[in-house]
Design a protein around this motif. Structure first.
Motif, PDB file in Angstrom:
ATOM      1  N   LYS A  76       0.837  -1.200   0.000  1.00  0.00           N
ATOM      2  CA  LYS A  76       0.000   0.000   0.000  1.00  0.00           C
ATOM      3  C   LYS A  76       0.874   1.253   0.000  1.00  0.00           C
ATOM      4  N   ASP A  77       0.278   2.388  -0.397  1.00  0.00           N
ATOM      5  CA  ASP A  77       0.996   3.637  -0.190  1.00  0.00           C
ATOM      6  C   ASP A  77       0.587   4.212   1.172  1.00  0.00           C
ATOM      7  N   ASN A  78       1.318   5.234   1.590  1.00  0.00           N
ATOM      8  CA  ASN A  78       1.101   5.776   2.935  1.00  0.00           C
ATOM      9  C   ASN A  78      -0.357   6.095   3.207  1.00  0.00           C
ATOM     10  N   GLN A  79      -0.965   6.765   2.214  1.00  0.00           N
ATOM     11  CA  GLN A  79      -2.331   7.217   2.422  1.00  0.00           C
ATOM     12  C   GLN A  79      -3.256   6.028   2.682  1.00  0.00           C
ATOM     13  N   GLU A  80      -3.063   4.981   1.897  1.00  0.00           N
ATOM     14  CA  GLU A  80      -3.965   3.838   2.051  1.00  0.00           C
ATOM     15  C   GLU A  80      -3.728   3.097   3.366  1.00  0.00           C
ATOM     16  N   ILE A  81      -2.474   3.102   3.831  1.00  0.00           N
ATOM     17  CA  ILE A  81      -2.189   2.456   5.119  1.00  0.00           C
ATOM     18  C   ILE A  81      -3.026   3.096   6.218  1.00  0.00           C
ATOM     19  N   PHE A  82      -3.206   4.429   6.102  1.00  0.00           N
ATOM     20  CA  PHE A  82      -3.942   5.113   7.156  1.00  0.00           C
ATOM     21  C   PHE A  82      -5.457   5.088   6.932  1.00  0.00           C
ATOM     22  N   THR A  83      -5.867   5.177   5.659  1.00  0.00           N
ATOM     23  CA  THR A  83      -7.313   5.259   5.423  1.00  0.00           C
ATOM     24  C   THR A  83      -7.973   3.889   5.307  1.00  0.00           C
ATOM     25  N   ASN A  84      -7.209   2.890   4.927  1.00  0.00           N
ATOM     26  CA  ASN A  84      -7.784   1.560   4.735  1.00  0.00           C
ATOM     27  C   ASN A  84      -6.985   0.533   5.539  1.00  0.00           C
ATOM     28  N   PRO A  85      -7.064   0.621   6.870  1.00  0.00           N
ATOM     29  CA  PRO A  85      -6.157  -0.189   7.692  1.00  0.00           C
ATOM     30  C   PRO A  85      -6.465  -1.684   7.685  1.00  0.00           C
ATOM     31  N   TRP A  86      -7.695  -2.056   7.383  1.00  0.00           N
ATOM     32  CA  TRP A  86      -8.047  -3.479   7.474  1.00  0.00           C
ATOM     33  C   TRP A  86      -8.017  -4.172   6.116  1.00  0.00           C
ATOM     34  N   GLY A  87      -8.340  -3.447   5.052  1.00  0.00           N
ATOM     35  CA  GLY A  87      -8.562  -4.094   3.759  1.00  0.00           C
ATOM     36  C   GLY A  87      -7.296  -4.448   3.012  1.00  0.00           C
ATOM     37  N   LEU A  88      -7.508  -5.195   1.937  1.00  0.00           N
ATOM     38  CA  LEU A  88      -6.403  -5.503   1.031  1.00  0.00           C
ATOM     39  C   LEU A  88      -6.076  -4.263   0.223  1.00  0.00           C
ATOM     40  N   PRO A  89      -4.868  -4.175  -0.326  1.00  0.00           N
ATOM     41  CA  PRO A  89      -4.519  -2.998  -1.138  1.00  0.00           C
ATOM     42  C   PRO A  89      -5.417  -2.909  -2.372  1.00  0.00           C
ATOM     43  N   SER A  90      -5.878  -1.693  -2.676  1.00  0.00           N
ATOM     44  CA  SER A  90      -6.767  -1.544  -3.825  1.00  0.00           C
ATOM     45  C   SER A  90      -5.996  -1.832  -5.121  1.00  0.00           C
ATOM     46  N   HIS A  91      -4.764  -1.340  -5.192  1.00  0.00           N
ATOM     47  CA  HIS A  91      -3.913  -1.730  -6.323  1.00  0.00           C
ATOM     48  C   HIS A  91      -2.501  -1.961  -5.770  1.00  0.00           C
ATOM     49  N   PRO A  92      -2.067  -3.235  -5.764  1.00  0.00           N
ATOM     50  CA  PRO A  92      -0.775  -3.581  -5.143  1.00  0.00           C
ATOM     51  C   PRO A  92       0.367  -2.732  -5.679  1.00  0.00           C
ATOM     52  N   LEU A  93       1.102  -2.145  -4.770  1.00  0.00           N
ATOM     53  CA  LEU A  93       2.176  -1.223  -5.130  1.00  0.00           C
ATOM     54  C   LEU A  93       3.516  -1.939  -5.018  1.00  0.00           C
ATOM     55  N   TRP A  94       3.859  -2.683  -6.059  1.00  0.00           N
ATOM     56  CA  TRP A  94       5.093  -3.484  -5.997  1.00  0.00           C
ATOM     57  C   TRP A  94       6.329  -2.599  -5.953  1.00  0.00           C
ATOM     58  N   ALA A  95       6.176  -1.356  -6.322  1.00  0.00           N
ATOM     59  CA  ALA A  95       7.319  -0.433  -6.303  1.00  0.00           C
ATOM     60  C   ALA A  95       7.897  -0.301  -4.905  1.00  0.00           C
ATOM     61  N   ASN A  96       7.058  -0.535  -3.892  1.00  0.00           N
ATOM     62  CA  ASN A  96       7.561  -0.491  -2.512  1.00  0.00           C
ATOM     63  C   ASN A  96       8.750  -1.415  -2.319  1.00  0.00           C
ATOM     64  N   PHE A  97       8.659  -2.603  -2.912  1.00  0.00           N
ATOM     65  CA  PHE A  97       9.742  -3.577  -2.757  1.00  0.00           C
ATOM     66  C   PHE A  97      11.000  -3.093  -3.468  1.00  0.00           C
ATOM     67  N   ARG A  98      10.783  -2.496  -4.671  1.00  0.00           N
ATOM     68  CA  ARG A  98      11.938  -1.978  -5.395  1.00  0.00           C
ATOM     69  C   ARG A  98      12.615  -0.881  -4.577  1.00  0.00           C
ATOM     70  N   GLU A  99      11.778  -0.015  -4.002  1.00  0.00           N
ATOM     71  CA  GLU A  99      12.328   1.098  -3.229  1.00  0.00           C
ATOM     72  C   GLU A  99      13.108   0.586  -2.011  1.00  0.00           C
ATOM     73  N   ALA A 100      12.544  -0.397  -1.323  1.00  0.00           N
ATOM     74  CA  ALA A 100      13.237  -0.962  -0.161  1.00  0.00           C
ATOM     75  C   ALA A 100      14.553  -1.600  -0.589  1.00  0.00           C
ATOM     76  N   ILE A 156      11.612   7.423   7.937  1.00  0.00           N
ATOM     77  CA  ILE A 156      10.723   7.142   9.050  1.00  0.00           C
ATOM     78  C   ILE A 156       9.259   7.070   8.646  1.00  0.00           C
ATOM     79  N   THR A 157       8.892   7.739   7.543  1.00  0.00           N
ATOM     80  CA  THR A 157       7.467   7.748   7.183  1.00  0.00           C
ATOM     81  C   THR A 157       7.145   6.982   5.898  1.00  0.00           C
ATOM     82  N   SER A 158       8.147   6.350   5.278  1.00  0.00           N
ATOM     83  CA  SER A 158       7.822   5.554   4.078  1.00  0.00           C
ATOM     84  C   SER A 158       7.360   4.181   4.513  1.00  0.00           C
ATOM     85  N   PHE A 159       6.136   4.106   5.017  1.00  0.00           N
ATOM     86  CA  PHE A 159       5.693   2.863   5.641  1.00  0.00           C
ATOM     87  C   PHE A 159       5.620   1.705   4.659  1.00  0.00           C
ATOM     88  N   GLY A 160       5.168   1.977   3.454  1.00  0.00           N
ATOM     89  CA  GLY A 160       5.074   0.890   2.474  1.00  0.00           C
ATOM     90  C   GLY A 160       6.407   0.199   2.266  1.00  0.00           C
TER      91      GLY A 160
END
Lengths: 367, 288
Positions: free
Chosen positions: B47-71, B248-252
Motif C-alpha cells: 500500500k501507499d502511505n495514504q492507504e495504510i492510514f485510510t484503509n487499515p483493514w482491507g487488502l490494497p486496492s492496487h498492489p504497489l510493488w514499487a515499494n519492494f523496489r524502493e526498499a 521514518i514515514t515511508s511505511f510501504g
C-alpha cells in the motif's frame, strides 16, 4: 537446564524430563556424566574398556597396559587436532573477552581512548548504591522474567496439553505458534511498534471497535503502558517456543497415565494440574530458569521497540549496558554492568536449580 | 434404565464434541493472533502511505510493488541481503567444519584437559553475548577487523560453537562404540575413522546444526549493531534499523523491507519446520 545436551539421543530431539539438567551436577560432574553415559547399555557393552578408561582418566601415564598407554597418547594427539580450530576461535573470541571484561570493569575508561584509570571496585559501588536507573533496569528485567514464569509457562502448558491429544491439525497449530521464533527480533519489534502506533496501528482501532472508545493508550509512547506493550509482544514471540518444549516433555509421559486419570474421574483441568504438571516438574524447572536468564540476556526486541524508553520505562539490564557503553562512552562502567549480569544469571541459575531440587539425572547412575 | 444409560452416554458424547469445538475455536483464535501481524505487514507492504492510514483493514486496492523496489535499492535492503548471505554463509560453513570435529573428540576420545574444555564450552551456553561485548570490540579493533565481514563472522562462530558442538557430541555418543572399534580393527586410525566413517554417519545432526545456525546468524543483531559501522557492510537486521531511522514515514517500503528480511528464514522453516522446532527448543532450554 542443559536438557538434551548430554543425552545420547539429544540430537534426535529428545528433551525428556527424566534426562534434563544432566550436566549441572556439582564438582566432578564431567567424569560422573561420562561414566554414566558409558554405563548405558546402548553404548555397545564395552563396560570393561570404558571402566578402565574412566579409572585412569587423570592421565595416560597410569594406564595399566602398554597398548592402553599408546592408545591414550594417540587419543590425546587426535583429540587436540580435532579440537584445535574450535578452541582457537572460541578461546580468542569468547573466553578471552569474557575474562577481560572483569579486568576492564575496574577502570574508569571511555572506551575509545587508550587512557584508562584504575579505580578498583568504584564502578560496582556506584552501580549498586547510587544508580537509580540500574535499579530500575534490574527491576524491569525481573518483571519480564516474572511474567514469563507466571503467564507464559501456564498458558503454554495448557496449549501443549490441548495439542498433545491426538487431534487433527495439531501439528499445524504447533507450526504456526512457533513461527515468530524464526523471524528476527528486530523485524518483530518494528512490526509491533507499528501495531501499537496510535495513528496507524490496528490495536487501538480494534479496541475502538470493541466499544472502548475512551481507552486509547499511547502504548509504547507512554511510560505507564510501554512495559506492558513490550510484555505482550514477548508473549506473542515465546509462548510458541514453550509450547513446543512442553510438547516434547509430554511425549515422554505414557498415555496410560492420562487414561488412568480419566478412569479415576479426573477432569482435564485437574489432570493437568495434579498429574501432568508434577510429571513435567523438571521441564518446568528448565523453563523457569530459561525465563529468568533469558530476560537478562534479551536485547534486540526492546532495543528495536523502545530503546529502553520512554524515560527508562522499559529499560532492562542489557539496554542500559549498551547505552552506557556506546552513548555515554562509559565503557568501564558498562563492563561492570556486564559482569553483574553474568553474576546475577549465575546466582539465579544455581539457586533456582537448588530450589526446584532438580536432580542431575543422567541415566540412573546417580550414586 | 437402559434408555437412561444410553442417553447419558449420548449427552456425554455431545458434551465432548462441544468441548472439541471450543478447543478448535480457541486454538484458531490463538493462531490468528500469531498470523495477523505478519499478514498485516504483508498487506501494508503493497500500500501507499495514504492507504495504510485510510484503509487499515482491507487488502490494497492496487498492489504497489514499487515499494519492494524502493526498499531493495533506496533502503539498501538488497545490499544488506547480500551481506547477510555472505556473513551467514561463511559463519555456517566454518561451524559445520569445526563443530563436528570438536563434538567427536568430546564424545569419544579421552584426553588430558577434557573436563576443562567441556566446561568452557558449556559456559558459552549461558553467558549472554552482551557480557563480553566491550572487550570483543576492543579486540576486533586491535586486530583491525572492525568494519569487515570477519568482525561478524568470527564472533558469530565463537558464540555458535557451544550449541553446535553439543548437538554433534550427543549424536556421536549415540553411535555404538562397537563401530569405532570395528573400524580400528580394520586398520583405520582414529583420524581416518572420524573422516571416513563417523562424519558421514553424523550428517543428520550436522544438517540440524547448519539449519539452526543459519536461522540464528541470519537474525543476529547485537554484533551487527556494534562491530560494523559502514552501511555497505550492514546485515539485514542492522539495515532495517537504519532504514527505519532514515525513511521514518515511508511505511510501504519499510513493511516491504521487513518482509524481504524475513522471507528466507520463513521459507527455511516451511521446509524444515520439525528440525528447527526441535533444535531451537533444545538450544533455548540449553542456553537458558
Amino acid at each position: 537446564m542443559f536438557a538434551g545436551i548430554t543425552t545420547p539421543n539429544g540430537s534426535a530431539g529428545a528433551m525428556r524430563s527424566s534426562e534434563s539438567a544432566a550436566p549441572t551436577r556439582p564438582a566432578g560432574g564431567a567424569s560422573a556424566s561420562k561414566s554414566g553415559e558409558a554405563a548405558k547399555p546402548r553404548e555397545g557393552g564395552t563396560t570393561a574398556r570404558t571402566g578402565r578408561i574412566d579409572t585412569d582418566r587423570t592421565g595416560w601415564a597410569g594406564g595399566p597396559r602398554g597398548d592402553a598407554v599408546e592408545r591414550r597418547m594417540n587419543d590425546n594427539r587426535v583429540a587436540y587436532a580435532l579440537l584445535l580450530p574450535a578452541l582457537v576461535i572460541f578461546g580468542v573470541f569468547f573466553v578471552y573477552p569474557n575474562l577481560e571484561v572483569v579486568y576492564l570493569s575496574l577502570f574508569n575508561w571511555a572506551g575509545i581512548s587508550p587512557q584508562k584509570a584504575f579505580i578498583g571496585l568504584q564502578n560496582y559501588r556506584q552501580l549498586f548504591s547510587e544508580d537509580p536507573v540500574f535499579a530500575k533496569a534490574i527491576l524491569n528485567t525481573m518483571i519480564v522474567a516474572a511474567q514469563s514464569v507466571l503467564i507464559q509457562i501456564p498458558v503454554a502448558l495448557a496449549v501443549a496439553v490441548a495439542l498433545n491429544r491426538k487431534m487433527r491439525g495439531g501439528n499445524f497449530f504447533a507450526t504456526v505458534f512457533f513461527l515468530p521464533m524464526v523471524i528476527s527480533l528486530v523485524a518483530v519489534g518494528m512490526v509491533w511498534t507499528w501495531m501499537y502506533d496510535p495513528t496507524m496501528g490496528t490495536i487501538n482501532l480494534l479496541i475502538d471497535r470493541l466499544g472502548l472508545h475512551s481507552f486509547q493508550p499511547a502504548w509504547l509512547g507512554d511510560p505507564a503502558t510501554a512495559l506492558i506493550a513490550v510484555l505482550i509482544t514477548i508473549n506473542w514471540i515465546y509462548i510458541g517456543l514453550y509450547v513446543v518444549i512442553f510438547l516434547s516433555g509430554l511425549k515422554s509421559i505414557p498415555q496410560s497415565v492420562f487414561d488412568s486419570a480419566k478412569v479415576d474421574g479426573l477432569s482435564e483441568f485437574w489432570t493437568t494440574l495434579k498429574v501432568t504438571a508434577p510429571l513435567l516438574k523438571e521441564v518446568i524447572a528448565v523453563l523457569v530458569v530459561m525465563s529468568i536468564s533469558g530476560s537478562f540476556k534479551s536485547f534486540d526486541l526492546i532495543w528495536s521497540m523502545t530503546g529502553g524508553g520512554p524515560v527508562n520505562a522499559t529499560e532492562i539490564a542489557t539496554t542500559y549496558l549498551y547505552r552506557k557503553a556506546f552513548r555515554y562512552m562509559q565503557s568501564g562502567y558498562a563492563s561492570a554492568i556486564g559482569v553483574s549480569i553474568f553474576l546475577i544469571c549465575l546466582v539465579i541459575t544455581v539457586v533456582q536449580l537448588r530450589m526446584m531440587r532438580v536432580r542431575p539425572a543422567g541415566g540412573g547412575e546417580e550414586a | 434404565m437402559a434408555g437412561d444409560l444410553y442417553s447419558l452416554e449420548r449427552r456425554k458424547r455431545r458434551k465432548q464434541q462441544a468441548g472439541r469445538v471450543a478447543l478448535y475455536v480457541a486454538l484458531s483464535a490463538y493462531a490468528l493472533v500469531i498470523l495477523y501481524p505478519l499478514f498485516w505487514v504483508a498487506v501494508n507492504s503493497l500500500k501507499d502511505n495514504q492507504e495504510i492510514f485510510t484503509n487499515p483493514w482491507g487488502l490494497p486496492s492496487h498492489p504497489l510493488w514499487a515499494n519492494f523496489r524502493e526498499a531493495w535499492s533506496d533502503g539498501r535492503i538488497g545490499m544488506a541481503f547480500k551481506n547477510s548471505v555472505i556473513v551467514t554463509g561463511l559463519s555456517v560453513v566454518i561451524l559445520a567444519l569445526v563443530s563436528p570435529m570438536a563434538g567427536y573428540a568430546l564424545a569419544r576420545l579421552r584426553f588430558a584437559g577434557q573436563k576443562t574444555v567441556f566446561y568452557l564450552l558449556l559456559s558459552g551456553m549461558f553467558i549472554a553475548p552482551i557480557t563480553g561485548l566491550i572487550p570483543l570490540l576492543k579486540l576486533l579493533r586491535n586486530l583491525d577487523l572492525v568494519n569487515s565481514y570477519f568482525a561478524l563472522i568470527l564472533p558469530n562462530v565463537a558464540y555458535g560453537l557451544p550449541l553446535s558442538v553439543f548437538i554433534m557430541r550427543s549424536f556421536f555418543i549415540g553411535i555404538p562404540k562397537s563401530i569405532d572399534d570395528a573400524t580400528m580393527v580394520d586398520g583405520l586410525t582414529r583420524w581416518q575413522t572420524y573422516w571416513i566413517v563417523m562424519l558421514p554417519m553424523a550428517l543428520p545432526a550436522l544438517y540440524t546444526v547448519i539449519i539452526l545456525q543459519t536461522v540464528y546468524i541470519w537474525n543476529e543483531f547485537l554484533f551487527a549493531l556494534v562491530f560494523v559501522r559502514a552501511p555497505e557492510l550492514f546485515t539485514l537486521p542492522r539495515a532495517l534499523v537504519t532504514f527505519k531511522g532514515t525513511f521514518i514515514t515511508s511505511f510501504g517500503p519499510l513493511n516491504a523491507a521487513v518482509i524481504l528480511s524475513a522471507i528466507p528464514t520463513i521459507i527455511l522453516y516451511a521446509i524444515f519446520s520439525d528440525k528447527i522446532r526441535r533444535g531451537m527448543s533444545m538450544g533455548f532450554s540449553a542456553k537458558g
